[in-house]
Write a protein that holds these residues in place. Sequence first.
Motif, PDB file in Angstrom:
ATOM      1  N   UNK A  30      13.277 -16.098   5.517  1.00 30.51           N
ATOM      2  CA  UNK A  30      13.310 -17.338   4.765  1.00 30.51           C
ATOM      3  C   UNK A  30      11.950 -17.896   4.392  1.00 30.51           C
ATOM      4  N   UNK A  31      10.871 -17.154   4.656  1.00 28.36           N
ATOM      5  CA  UNK A  31       9.540 -17.639   4.285  1.00 28.36           C
ATOM      6  C   UNK A  31       9.416 -17.691   2.766  1.00 28.36           C
ATOM      7  N   UNK A  32       8.501 -18.529   2.301  1.00 30.73           N
ATOM      8  CA  UNK A  32       8.298 -18.695   0.861  1.00 30.73           C
ATOM      9  C   UNK A  32       7.291 -17.707   0.293  1.00 30.73           C
ATOM     10  N   UNK A  33       6.302 -17.342   1.092  1.00 32.30           N
ATOM     11  CA  UNK A  33       5.197 -16.504   0.639  1.00 32.30           C
ATOM     12  C   UNK A  33       4.902 -15.457   1.702  1.00 32.30           C
ATOM     13  N   UNK A  34       4.590 -14.243   1.263  1.00 30.75           N
ATOM     14  CA  UNK A  34       4.102 -13.197   2.172  1.00 30.75           C
ATOM     15  C   UNK A  34       2.785 -12.699   1.592  1.00 30.75           C
ATOM     16  N   UNK A  35       1.687 -12.955   2.297  1.00 29.33           N
ATOM     17  CA  UNK A  35       0.376 -12.511   1.822  1.00 29.33           C
ATOM     18  C   UNK A  35       0.024 -11.184   2.492  1.00 29.33           C
ATOM     19  N   UNK A  36      -0.491 -10.252   1.683  1.00 22.87           N
ATOM     20  CA  UNK A  36      -0.663  -8.878   2.141  1.00 22.87           C
ATOM     21  C   UNK A  36      -2.031  -8.359   1.711  1.00 22.87           C
ATOM     22  N   UNK A  37      -2.950  -8.210   2.660  1.00 22.86           N
ATOM     23  CA  UNK A  37      -4.262  -7.669   2.351  1.00 22.86           C
ATOM     24  C   UNK A  37      -4.204  -6.229   1.880  1.00 22.86           C
ATOM     25  N   UNK A  38      -3.204  -5.493   2.350  1.00 20.01           N
ATOM     26  CA  UNK A  38      -3.097  -4.065   2.021  1.00 20.01           C
ATOM     27  C   UNK A  38      -2.793  -3.817   0.545  1.00 20.01           C
ATOM     28  N   UNK A  39      -2.429  -4.854  -0.205  1.00 16.55           N
ATOM     29  CA  UNK A  39      -2.232  -4.645  -1.641  1.00 16.55           C
ATOM     30  C   UNK A  39      -3.523  -4.173  -2.299  1.00 16.55           C
ATOM     31  N   UNK A  40      -4.651  -4.626  -1.777  1.00 15.60           N
ATOM     32  CA  UNK A  40      -5.930  -4.322  -2.418  1.00 15.60           C
ATOM     33  C   UNK A  40      -6.913  -3.555  -1.535  1.00 15.60           C
ATOM     34  N   UNK A  41      -6.852  -3.718  -0.211  1.00 22.02           N
ATOM     35  CA  UNK A  41      -7.965  -3.176   0.568  1.00 22.02           C
ATOM     36  C   UNK A  41      -7.766  -1.753   1.067  1.00 22.02           C
ATOM     37  N   UNK A  42      -6.587  -1.194   0.976  1.00 21.80           N
ATOM     38  CA  UNK A  42      -6.400   0.156   1.519  1.00 21.80           C
ATOM     39  C   UNK A  42      -5.733   1.119   0.547  1.00 21.80           C
ATOM     40  N   UNK A  43      -5.648   0.765  -0.723  1.00 20.19           N
ATOM     41  CA  UNK A  43      -4.984   1.663  -1.669  1.00 20.19           C
ATOM     42  C   UNK A  43      -5.879   2.855  -2.011  1.00 20.19           C
ATOM     43  N   UNK A  44      -5.234   3.980  -2.271  1.00 13.62           N
ATOM     44  CA  UNK A  44      -5.941   5.180  -2.744  1.00 13.62           C
ATOM     45  C   UNK A  44      -5.732   5.284  -4.248  1.00 13.62           C
ATOM     46  N   UNK A  45      -6.763   5.719  -4.948  1.00 18.10           N
ATOM     47  CA  UNK A  45      -6.700   5.813  -6.405  1.00 18.10           C
ATOM     48  C   UNK A  45      -5.477   6.603  -6.850  1.00 18.10           C
ATOM     49  N   UNK A  46      -4.777   6.076  -7.857  1.00 18.74           N
ATOM     50  CA  UNK A  46      -3.622   6.784  -8.411  1.00 18.74           C
ATOM     51  C   UNK A  46      -4.117   7.984  -9.222  1.00 18.74           C
ATOM     52  N   UNK A  47      -3.393   9.071  -9.150  1.00 23.99           N
ATOM     53  CA  UNK A  47      -3.842  10.317  -9.769  1.00 23.99           C
ATOM     54  C   UNK A  47      -3.573  10.296 -11.278  1.00 23.99           C
ATOM     55  N   UNK A  48      -4.575   9.826 -12.019  1.00 18.54           N
ATOM     56  CA  UNK A  48      -4.553   9.849 -13.475  1.00 18.54           C
ATOM     57  C   UNK A  48      -5.726  10.710 -13.936  1.00 18.54           C
ATOM     58  N   UNK A  95       2.155  -6.911   7.972  1.00 19.34           N
ATOM     59  CA  UNK A  95       3.042  -6.702   6.833  1.00 19.34           C
ATOM     60  C   UNK A  95       2.747  -5.332   6.239  1.00 19.34           C
ATOM     61  N   UNK A  96       3.768  -4.490   6.212  1.00 17.74           N
ATOM     62  CA  UNK A  96       3.648  -3.186   5.581  1.00 17.74           C
ATOM     63  C   UNK A  96       4.989  -2.863   4.921  1.00 17.74           C
ATOM     64  N   UNK A  97       5.070  -1.674   4.316  1.00 17.87           N
ATOM     65  CA  UNK A  97       6.298  -1.323   3.612  1.00 17.87           C
ATOM     66  C   UNK A  97       7.496  -1.211   4.545  1.00 17.87           C
ATOM     67  N   UNK A  98       7.226  -0.978   5.827  1.00 19.85           N
ATOM     68  CA  UNK A  98       8.320  -0.878   6.782  1.00 19.85           C
ATOM     69  C   UNK A  98       8.785  -2.203   7.338  1.00 19.85           C
ATOM     70  N   UNK A  99       7.960  -3.260   7.199  1.00 17.08           N
ATOM     71  CA  UNK A  99       8.297  -4.559   7.795  1.00 17.08           C
ATOM     72  C   UNK A  99       8.582  -5.651   6.773  1.00 17.08           C
ATOM     73  N   UNK A 100       8.178  -5.455   5.522  1.00 18.65           N
ATOM     74  CA  UNK A 100       8.204  -6.574   4.584  1.00 18.65           C
ATOM     75  C   UNK A 100       9.610  -7.066   4.295  1.00 18.65           C
ATOM     76  N   UNK A 101      10.608  -6.203   4.228  1.00 17.02           N
ATOM     77  CA  UNK A 101      11.970  -6.646   3.922  1.00 17.02           C
ATOM     78  C   UNK A 101      12.488  -7.584   5.007  1.00 17.02           C
ATOM     79  N   UNK A 102      12.260  -7.236   6.260  1.00 16.92           N
ATOM     80  CA  UNK A 102      12.726  -8.079   7.359  1.00 16.92           C
ATOM     81  C   UNK A 102      11.969  -9.406   7.387  1.00 16.92           C
ATOM     82  N   UNK A 103      10.684  -9.372   7.078  1.00 14.45           N
ATOM     83  CA  UNK A 103       9.902 -10.609   7.041  1.00 14.45           C
ATOM     84  C   UNK A 103      10.414 -11.511   5.922  1.00 14.45           C
ATOM     85  N   UNK A 104      10.664 -10.929   4.760  1.00 10.74           N
ATOM     86  CA  UNK A 104      11.166 -11.712   3.635  1.00 10.74           C
ATOM     87  C   UNK A 104      12.516 -12.348   3.963  1.00 10.74           C
TER      88      UNK A 104
END
Length: 302
Positions: free
Chosen positions: A275-293, A263-272
């Motif tokens: 008709x699945x109820x839930x899409x779990x995504x490890x990349x929400x937390x494990x690969x993010x880069x700090x936002x520039x603040x 599941x990534x930004x290129x695949x999530x729309x088609x997966x959704x």
Amino acid sequence: MTEPTVIEHTRTNTGPTLPQAPVRDILERAFAEDAPAGDITSQVLIPAQARATAVLNARVPGVFSGATVFRDAMQLVDPATEVDLLVQDGQAFDAGTHLARVSGTARSVLLAERVALNLVQRMSAIATRTAEFVRLAEGTQAQITDTRKTTPGLRILERFAVRCGGGANHRYSLSDAVLAKDNHLAVMTGGDPAKLTGLLLAAKAQLGHTTHFEVEVDRMDQIEPVLAAGVDTIMLDNFSLDELRAGVAQVAGRARVEASGNVNLGTVAAIAATGVDVISIGALTHTVAALDLGLDVELTVG
């Protein structure tokens, strides 16, 4: 053995909120690591009476998370530090937005700066990434959720950030729900798929009626034996789009269907859209880069 403590997130009319005690514990440990004997740089360079006003600036657009964490970090160092939160958790912002303003002794602001920034940058990055996934799944019934692929010690903050981005939380810990994955099934059955339904039924009989029971499958022929055990959720792991559509049709409402894997930004729309109820995504937390603040000093008075 004592029962595990489950930390619940709450939601107010203005959005999700964080419990204070675990956040304070995180901050205390962070400052013990970063300034175990104080900030010697500021102590030798900055007069004790000097004061500073600084602004938390957004250098890129995003979704804010960690407003109260930023405030609490500043005020843990010095309770007299004034923090004006200009943007709330879960609120989208543009580059150049002032997110918060801090006023206090310069030494206190400078000591708290890095811990406060580290946490709010990571949390806002997670909220921003989550919001992107949620937007791409709009118009479907799929709920975007996180996983346990979080930074040890920071799970409560990272999963709060997912909620700020419009996502939902999966089980908080191993103590909260049953999730039988491929390795569990391999050990349980010894490679004999005929045993699967009976073993799952025996496991389910040990649980209280409020305990959620989920099972992961990685092949179509596992779906029916798992459903026969009356599970609450079936996770279709690394299924193709055609397999997901077929799996949803086969389950036909007998359990919630979760999609996971690839599941990534290129695949999530088609997966959704399958008709699945839930899409779990490890990349929400494990690969993010700090936002520039950035925290920029606006005014100092000697």
